[in-house]
Design an enzyme around this catalytic site. Structure first.
Site, PDB file in Angstrom:
ATOM      1  N   SER A  22     -25.357  -5.790  -9.901  1.00 28.53           N
ATOM      2  CA  SER A  22     -24.763  -5.793  -8.467  1.00 28.53           C
ATOM      3  C   SER A  22     -23.665  -5.196  -8.163  1.00 28.53           C
ATOM      4  O   SER A  22     -22.990  -5.170  -7.316  1.00 28.53           O
ATOM      5  CB  SER A  22     -24.754  -7.366  -8.047  1.00 28.53           C
ATOM      6  OG  SER A  22     -23.770  -7.762  -8.812  1.00 28.53           O
ATOM      7  N   ASN A  73     -20.297 -18.651 -12.604  1.00 22.89           N
ATOM      8  CA  ASN A  73     -20.722 -19.214 -11.476  1.00 22.89           C
ATOM      9  C   ASN A  73     -19.680 -19.659 -10.373  1.00 22.89           C
ATOM     10  O   ASN A  73     -19.847 -19.706  -9.034  1.00 22.89           O
ATOM     11  CB  ASN A  73     -21.694 -20.529 -11.766  1.00 22.89           C
ATOM     12  CG  ASN A  73     -22.889 -20.090 -12.598  1.00 22.89           C
ATOM     13  OD1 ASN A  73     -23.289 -18.833 -12.646  1.00 22.89           O
ATOM     14  ND2 ASN A  73     -23.659 -21.019 -13.015  1.00 22.89           N
ATOM     15  N   THR A 126     -26.644 -13.299  39.542  1.00 23.62           N
ATOM     16  CA  THR A 126     -27.590 -14.187  38.857  1.00 23.62           C
ATOM     17  C   THR A 126     -28.693 -13.644  38.696  1.00 23.62           C
ATOM     18  O   THR A 126     -29.170 -12.915  40.024  1.00 23.62           O
ATOM     19  CB  THR A 126     -27.414 -15.699  39.384  1.00 23.62           C
ATOM     20  OG1 THR A 126     -27.972 -15.632  40.738  1.00 23.62           O
ATOM     21  CG2 THR A 126     -26.088 -16.263  39.557  1.00 23.62           C
ATOM     22  N   HIS A 127     -29.615 -13.939  37.894  1.00 25.99           N
ATOM     23  CA  HIS A 127     -31.045 -13.260  37.611  1.00 25.99           C
ATOM     24  C   HIS A 127     -31.003 -11.734  38.073  1.00 25.99           C
ATOM     25  O   HIS A 127     -31.934 -11.127  38.376  1.00 25.99           O
ATOM     26  CB  HIS A 127     -31.909 -13.979  38.721  1.00 25.99           C
ATOM     27  CG  HIS A 127     -32.003 -15.240  38.796  1.00 25.99           C
ATOM     28  ND1 HIS A 127     -32.788 -16.023  37.886  1.00 25.99           N
ATOM     29  CD2 HIS A 127     -31.262 -16.290  39.623  1.00 25.99           C
ATOM     30  CE1 HIS A 127     -32.645 -17.394  38.112  1.00 25.99           C
ATOM     31  NE2 HIS A 127     -31.675 -17.294  39.044  1.00 25.99           N
ATOM     32  N   SER A 184     -25.375  15.091  24.887  1.00 24.70           N
ATOM     33  CA  SER A 184     -26.894  15.133  24.588  1.00 24.70           C
ATOM     34  C   SER A 184     -26.917  16.571  24.131  1.00 24.70           C
ATOM     35  O   SER A 184     -26.257  17.309  24.522  1.00 24.70           O
ATOM     36  CB  SER A 184     -27.769  14.928  25.933  1.00 24.70           C
ATOM     37  OG  SER A 184     -28.841  15.500  25.625  1.00 24.70           O
ATOM     38  N   LYS A 214     -25.167  15.256  30.361  1.00 26.45           N
ATOM     39  CA  LYS A 214     -25.297  13.813  29.970  1.00 26.45           C
ATOM     40  C   LYS A 214     -24.063  13.443  29.454  1.00 26.45           C
ATOM     41  O   LYS A 214     -23.227  14.205  28.581  1.00 26.45           O
ATOM     42  CB  LYS A 214     -26.261  13.607  29.116  1.00 26.45           C
ATOM     43  CG  LYS A 214     -27.892  13.565  29.535  1.00 26.45           C
ATOM     44  CD  LYS A 214     -28.153  12.341  30.478  1.00 26.45           C
ATOM     45  CE  LYS A 214     -28.313  11.264  29.692  1.00 26.45           C
ATOM     46  NZ  LYS A 214     -29.543  11.352  28.857  1.00 26.45           N
ATOM     47  N   ASN A 247     -23.495  10.055  27.267  1.00 27.63           N
ATOM     48  CA  ASN A 247     -24.068   8.745  27.021  1.00 27.63           C
ATOM     49  C   ASN A 247     -23.126   7.618  26.633  1.00 27.63           C
ATOM     50  O   ASN A 247     -22.025   7.832  25.916  1.00 27.63           O
ATOM     51  CB  ASN A 247     -24.963   9.162  25.863  1.00 27.63           C
ATOM     52  CG  ASN A 247     -26.091  10.052  26.510  1.00 27.63           C
ATOM     53  OD1 ASN A 247     -26.712   9.929  27.613  1.00 27.63           O
ATOM     54  ND2 ASN A 247     -26.627  10.873  25.634  1.00 27.63           N
ATOM     55  N   GLU A 279     -24.103   1.285  23.227  1.00 28.32           N
ATOM     56  CA  GLU A 279     -25.291   1.074  22.741  1.00 28.32           C
ATOM     57  C   GLU A 279     -25.335   0.569  21.028  1.00 28.32           C
ATOM     58  O   GLU A 279     -26.164  -0.160  20.773  1.00 28.32           O
ATOM     59  CB  GLU A 279     -26.104   2.374  22.856  1.00 28.32           C
ATOM     60  CG  GLU A 279     -26.435   2.483  24.327  1.00 28.32           C
ATOM     61  CD  GLU A 279     -27.135   3.969  24.545  1.00 28.32           C
ATOM     62  OE1 GLU A 279     -28.129   4.001  25.045  1.00 28.32           O
ATOM     63  OE2 GLU A 279     -26.615   4.810  24.157  1.00 28.32           O
ATOM     64  N   TYR A 338     -26.567 -23.547  -9.404  1.00 27.07           N
ATOM     65  CA  TYR A 338     -26.476 -22.194  -9.174  1.00 27.07           C
ATOM     66  C   TYR A 338     -27.817 -21.374  -9.558  1.00 27.07           C
ATOM     67  O   TYR A 338     -28.626 -21.918 -10.691  1.00 27.07           O
ATOM     68  CB  TYR A 338     -25.466 -21.214 -10.219  1.00 27.07           C
ATOM     69  CG  TYR A 338     -25.494 -19.654  -9.882  1.00 27.07           C
ATOM     70  CD1 TYR A 338     -24.658 -18.969  -8.925  1.00 27.07           C
ATOM     71  CD2 TYR A 338     -26.327 -18.977 -10.866  1.00 27.07           C
ATOM     72  CE1 TYR A 338     -24.705 -17.844  -8.744  1.00 27.07           C
ATOM     73  CE2 TYR A 338     -26.407 -17.553 -10.931  1.00 27.07           C
ATOM     74  CZ  TYR A 338     -25.606 -16.812  -9.669  1.00 27.07           C
ATOM     75  OH  TYR A 338     -25.742 -15.491  -9.470  1.00 27.07           O
ATOM     76  N   GLN A 393     -26.743 -14.226  -5.821  1.00 24.54           N
ATOM     77  CA  GLN A 393     -26.133 -12.898  -5.892  1.00 24.54           C
ATOM     78  C   GLN A 393     -26.328 -11.930  -4.528  1.00 24.54           C
ATOM     79  O   GLN A 393     -25.636 -11.162  -4.320  1.00 24.54           O
ATOM     80  CB  GLN A 393     -26.784 -12.183  -7.021  1.00 24.54           C
ATOM     81  CG  GLN A 393     -26.108 -10.779  -7.371  1.00 24.54           C
ATOM     82  CD  GLN A 393     -26.454 -10.432  -8.606  1.00 24.54           C
ATOM     83  OE1 GLN A 393     -25.968 -10.757  -9.507  1.00 24.54           O
ATOM     84  NE2 GLN A 393     -27.342  -9.338  -8.694  1.00 24.54           N
ATOM     85  N   LYS A 414     -23.592 -11.290  -1.010  1.00 28.76           N
ATOM     86  CA  LYS A 414     -22.576 -10.413  -0.689  1.00 28.76           C
ATOM     87  C   LYS A 414     -22.952  -9.351   0.266  1.00 28.76           C
ATOM     88  O   LYS A 414     -22.167  -8.978   0.962  1.00 28.76           O
ATOM     89  CB  LYS A 414     -21.966  -9.939  -1.858  1.00 28.76           C
ATOM     90  CG  LYS A 414     -21.293 -10.856  -2.948  1.00 28.76           C
ATOM     91  CD  LYS A 414     -20.858 -10.597  -4.230  1.00 28.76           C
ATOM     92  CE  LYS A 414     -21.512 -11.393  -5.302  1.00 28.76           C
ATOM     93  NZ  LYS A 414     -22.201 -12.486  -4.955  1.00 28.76           N
TER      94      LYS A 414
HETATM   95  N1  ARG Z   1     -23.367 -11.573 -10.158  1.00 29.17           N
HETATM   96  C1  ARG Z   1     -23.418 -12.924  -9.998  1.00 29.17           C
HETATM   97  C2  ARG Z   1     -23.623 -13.420  -8.799  1.00 29.17           C
HETATM   98  O1  ARG Z   1     -23.173 -12.611  -7.822  1.00 29.17           O
HETATM   99  C3  ARG Z   1     -22.440 -13.655 -10.709  1.00 29.17           C
HETATM  100  C4  ARG Z   1     -22.995 -14.897 -11.244  1.00 29.17           C
HETATM  101  C5  ARG Z   1     -23.891 -14.774 -12.217  1.00 29.17           C
HETATM  102  N2  ARG Z   1     -24.046 -16.132 -13.094  1.00 29.17           N
HETATM  103  C6  ARG Z   1     -25.158 -16.340 -13.958  1.00 29.17           C
HETATM  104  N3  ARG Z   1     -25.222 -17.257 -14.397  1.00 29.17           N
HETATM  105  N4  ARG Z   1     -25.874 -15.246 -14.113  1.00 29.17           N
HETATM  106  O2  ARG Z   1     -24.001 -14.442  -8.250  1.00 29.17           O
END
Ligand code: ARG
Length: 463
Positions: A24, A111, A156-157, A278, A284, A286, A291, A318, A323, A326
């Site tokens: 990650s 964790n 309204t509407h 455009s 144009k 825009n 949007e 956990y 993961q 994020k």
């Molecule tokens: N990269 C993991 C996450 O974002 C960190 C925690 C990983 N913990 C584990 N027991 N593998 O959640």
């Protein structure tokens, strides 16, 4: 260094595709500064509790600060084998200071570490977002103030309903963003909880001082149940809900600006700097920015749905599924911040076409309610007055006239209660002036709303 920090019990090498799949780092490298901040606090706490020596703590902290510099100067090497930012920093620390580095992870697990990082990050970002919304509100108040005498049709509407002050319409958004601020402030209370010490899920055997860690990291509270601590992502879901509602507001104002800037309405002109051309039609201009804000609302909703779905049905504590928290969180934070800023910068440059708005408010029987109110004020029950005014509208429609274009005799044919003063009641300015109930569109009410909003924002920004 590319050796894994957890490979003690493994006989086989991790599959290459699995390394890519589980990594990650591309996403969570954004957490590096919070991770280092959290580790420094943890390290100081370990030293205070005599779990590591002061000298060891000093060495670790020095190493961590150097790593921060390496990352910021672009001299840090990332590698999928090391999975995430926590492992990258720890591995690099071992490379730099050797065995002592391995003491940093005492009384800690990834964790509780990961959720600490996200909480520090989100506390900071939520505070920034609140500040940005206050700025947007200030821009809205200024915009309303500048156009305080402009009358537009209220809808309204999506049908012309009654005349309102343009400033009143704009101040409606002020209220909506005010609620957003309150929501973010409230969610912040539940983000502001220090999780470190829960370790993997059951807590730790070391005599740690969690309050001290919280103090060092400026957290108001310390989490209670260690299992909940590492299993909880409610605070992220709450933030994403607040962000989604805020995006709804930005999307609604976008939709209105898009409509109003088109020739069919002609109420406003969007600034050149916030529109695009455009590639084929030279004429144009825009409203792409509006949007895109409207479109990006979909992304933020998606981020919320993503997290709701990730968390649904996860057994405690956990699970690696988490993961996935994020990417949607960072996406929502970045998208929302940008959309708020774009609007704050664009608002002062929007031109308002007062005449077009007034013209639109003068056509389409927007004074029919006022005719009914007029009759009611002369003693006719409102329902009867409503019916009577309706008949007048139907007559005017057939004769291709507005109510105020009918003669007194024509109007009197609907009720003998109608006198010459009816024309005054049907005038635009009068209709605005007469809306005297609290929070309505009368000049007095709108001036008051603008004034108190200005004072409130002044106070908020000085706090
Ligand atoms: N990269 C993991 C996450 O974002 C960190 C925690 C990983 N913990 C584990 N027991 N593998 O959640």
């Amino acid at each position: 260094m590319t050796t894994k920090l957890w490979d003690g019990r493994f006989a086989e090498k991790t599959d290459e595709l699995v390394e890519k799949f589980t990594s990650s780092i591309d996403i969570d490298k954004n957490l590096y500064s919070y991770d280092i901040q959290g580790s420094i606090a943890h390290c100081k706490m370990l030293a205070k509790q005599l779990i590591i020596s002061d000298k060891e703590a000093e060495q670790i902290i020095k190493g961590l600060l150097e790593i921060k510099e390496e990352i910021e100067s672009g001299n840090f090497k990332y590698n999928d084998k090391l999975e995430d930012i926590h492992m990258h920093i720890e591995a690099r620390l071992i490379e730099k200071i050797g065995e002592t580095a391995k003491k940093l992870h005492t009384a800690r697990s990834r964790n509780d570490q990961v959720v600490l990082d996200v909480r520090i990050y989100l506390k900071e970002k939520t505070a920034f977002i609140i500040e940005d919304i206050i700025k947007l509100q200030k821009a809205l108040v200024k915009f309303a103030k500048e156009h305080v005498n402009t009358i537009m049709p209220g809808y309204t509407h999506m049908q012309r309903a009654q005349p309102v002050l343009f400033a009143h319409h704009i101040m409606a958004y002020y209220e909506m963003f005010g609620r957003d601020i309150e929501r973010f402030q409230d969610s912040l209370k539940r983000t502001d909880v220090m999780p470190l010490g829960a370790a993997a899920l059951a807590g730790t055997t070391y005599p740690i001082d969690r309050d001290y860690t919280a103090e060092l990291l400026n957290f108001s509270n310390v989490s209670s149940n260690s299992i909940d601590t590492v299993a909880d992502r409610d605070f992220i879901i709450e933030f994403l809900s607040c962000a989604s509602i805020c995006m709804i507001h930005l999307s609604r104002i976008s939709e209105e600006f898009i409509l109003w800037s088109g020739a069919e309405f002609g109420f406003i002109e969007l600034p050149d700097a916030f529109t695009t051309g455009s590639s084929i039609m030279p004429q144009k201009k825009n409203p792409d920015i509006c949007e895109l804000v409207r479109g990006k609302t979909g992304r933020v909703f998606g981020d919320l749905i993503c997290m709701l779905t990730v968390m649904k049905g996860l057994p405690l504590a956990y699970d690696r599924d988490m993961q996935e928290d994020k990417e949607p969180l960072f996406d929502a934070v970045n998208t929302l911040s940008l959309c708020i800023k774009i609007y704050t910068n664009m608002l002062p440059k929007i031109k308002v076409n007062k005449d077009m708005m007034k013209k639109a408010a003068s056509v389409g029987f927007l004074n029919a309610t006022d005719l009914a109110d007029y009759l009611a004020s002369k003693g006719m029950p409102f329902r009867t007055a409503h019916n009577c005014a309706g008949k007048a509208v139907s007559y005017a429609l057939k004769n291709k006239k507005e109510l105020d274009q009918l003669t007194l005799e024509e109007l009197q044919s609907f009720s003998s209660l109608i006198k010459k003063d009816v024309f005054e009641a049907l005038e635009l300015e009068q209709m605005i002036e007469k809306r005297i109930s609290d929070g309505s569109t009368s000049y007095k009410n709108v001036f008051y709303a603008i004034d108190s909003a200005g004072k409130k924002n002044e106070k908020e920004q000085n706090e």
